[in-house]
Design a protein around this motif. Structure first.
Motif, mmCIF file in Angstrom:
data_model
loop_
_atom_site.group_PDB
_atom_site.id
_atom_site.type_symbol
_atom_site.label_atom_id
_atom_site.label_comp_id
_atom_site.label_asym_id
_atom_site.label_seq_id
_atom_site.Cartn_x
_atom_site.Cartn_y
_atom_site.Cartn_z
ATOM 1 N N ASP A 70 16.728 1.406 14.593
ATOM 2 C CA ASP A 70 18.226 1.501 14.545
ATOM 3 C C ASP A 70 18.473 0.714 13.412
ATOM 4 O O ASP A 70 19.478 1.103 12.813
ATOM 5 C CB ASP A 70 18.446 0.663 16.027
ATOM 6 C CG ASP A 70 18.437 1.672 16.931
ATOM 7 O OD1 ASP A 70 17.938 2.773 16.990
ATOM 8 O OD2 ASP A 70 18.430 1.210 18.267
ATOM 9 N N VAL A 73 17.988 2.843 10.235
ATOM 10 C CA VAL A 73 18.958 3.793 10.242
ATOM 11 C C VAL A 73 20.531 3.533 9.906
ATOM 12 O O VAL A 73 21.032 4.131 9.136
ATOM 13 C CB VAL A 73 18.944 4.631 11.679
ATOM 14 C CG1 VAL A 73 20.268 5.584 12.032
ATOM 15 C CG2 VAL A 73 17.865 5.429 12.077
ATOM 16 N N PRO A 127 14.790 9.771 14.001
ATOM 17 C CA PRO A 127 16.179 9.337 13.277
ATOM 18 C C PRO A 127 15.958 9.141 11.840
ATOM 19 O O PRO A 127 17.053 9.730 11.049
ATOM 20 C CB PRO A 127 16.590 8.229 14.004
ATOM 21 C CG PRO A 127 15.934 7.870 15.291
ATOM 22 C CD PRO A 127 14.483 8.507 14.836
#
Length: 199
Positions: A70, A73, A127
């Protein structure tokens, strides 16, 4: 208006989980063999609280991987992915992702050694792969990148080259600047792209 007890418990649980993940990320990046007791102490919670959120050390590690992904990203999204040429964007994305990885060298080395299925590994990288794929598609449509190779192949190759550059740097065979330059040149050749004007 008073906050309900159940809402307070959920908020406390979220805070505890976040504290555990923060502690796990920091502790394991220094001492990869640290146990849940050390992580609980660093998080300021009890060991049973850790187990209430994560049933095993493996589950905690998977959550740490998700958190780092995360973070990577978010760093990739922060570089204005639609600004400039696709070549410039891709190189900025790779740099942004690398900066995140540089913060967790020990932890990422440990995670990469964990046995996981092909499906789990693919989902873990999805992702990042999705964002790289969109930039490669844009570069192909603009005529910046060679369109003779499948996009999925180019995405997988781009990510593999990034991992190889990191491995060579960790092993001491390339210093940081050389690893970045080698990765940059390799990507441009893979994609059939020209060196950006500001290089």
């Amino acid at each position: 208006m008073k906050t309900s007890p159940s809402r307070n418990r959920r908020a406390d649980a979220r805070r505890s989980r976040a504290a555990i993940l923060d502690a796990a990320t920091q502790v394991l990046n220094i001492e990869p063999d640290a146990g849940l007791e050390a992580i609980a102490a660093a998080a300021g919670v009890t060991r049973p609280t850790v187990y209430a959120h994560f049933s095993s050390r493996e589950q905690l590690l998977l959550a740490v991987v998700e958190r780092i992904t995360d973070e990577a990203v978010a760093a990739m999204d922060a570089i204005a992915p639609d600004a400039g040429t696709a070549t410039e964007t891709l190189l900025r994305m790779i740099d942004a992702s690398a900066h995140v990885a540089e913060r967790y060298p020990v932890l990422l080395k440990m995670i990469s050694a964990l046995p996981v299925s092909t499906e789990v590994d693919r989902d873990r990288h999805l992702p990042v792969a999705d964002r790289i794929g969109r930039v490669i598609e844009r570069g192909r449509q603009a005529g910046e990148f060679d369109d003779r190779l499948p996009v999925d192949w180019l995405v997988a190759s781009t990510m593999a080259l990034g991992h190889i550059a990191s491995t060579e740097q960790d092993a001491g065979r390339l210093h940081a600047t050389a690893a970045k330059d080698v990765l940059r040149v390799s990507l441009l050749r893979l994609l059939g792209a020209a060196e950006p004007a500001d290089a």
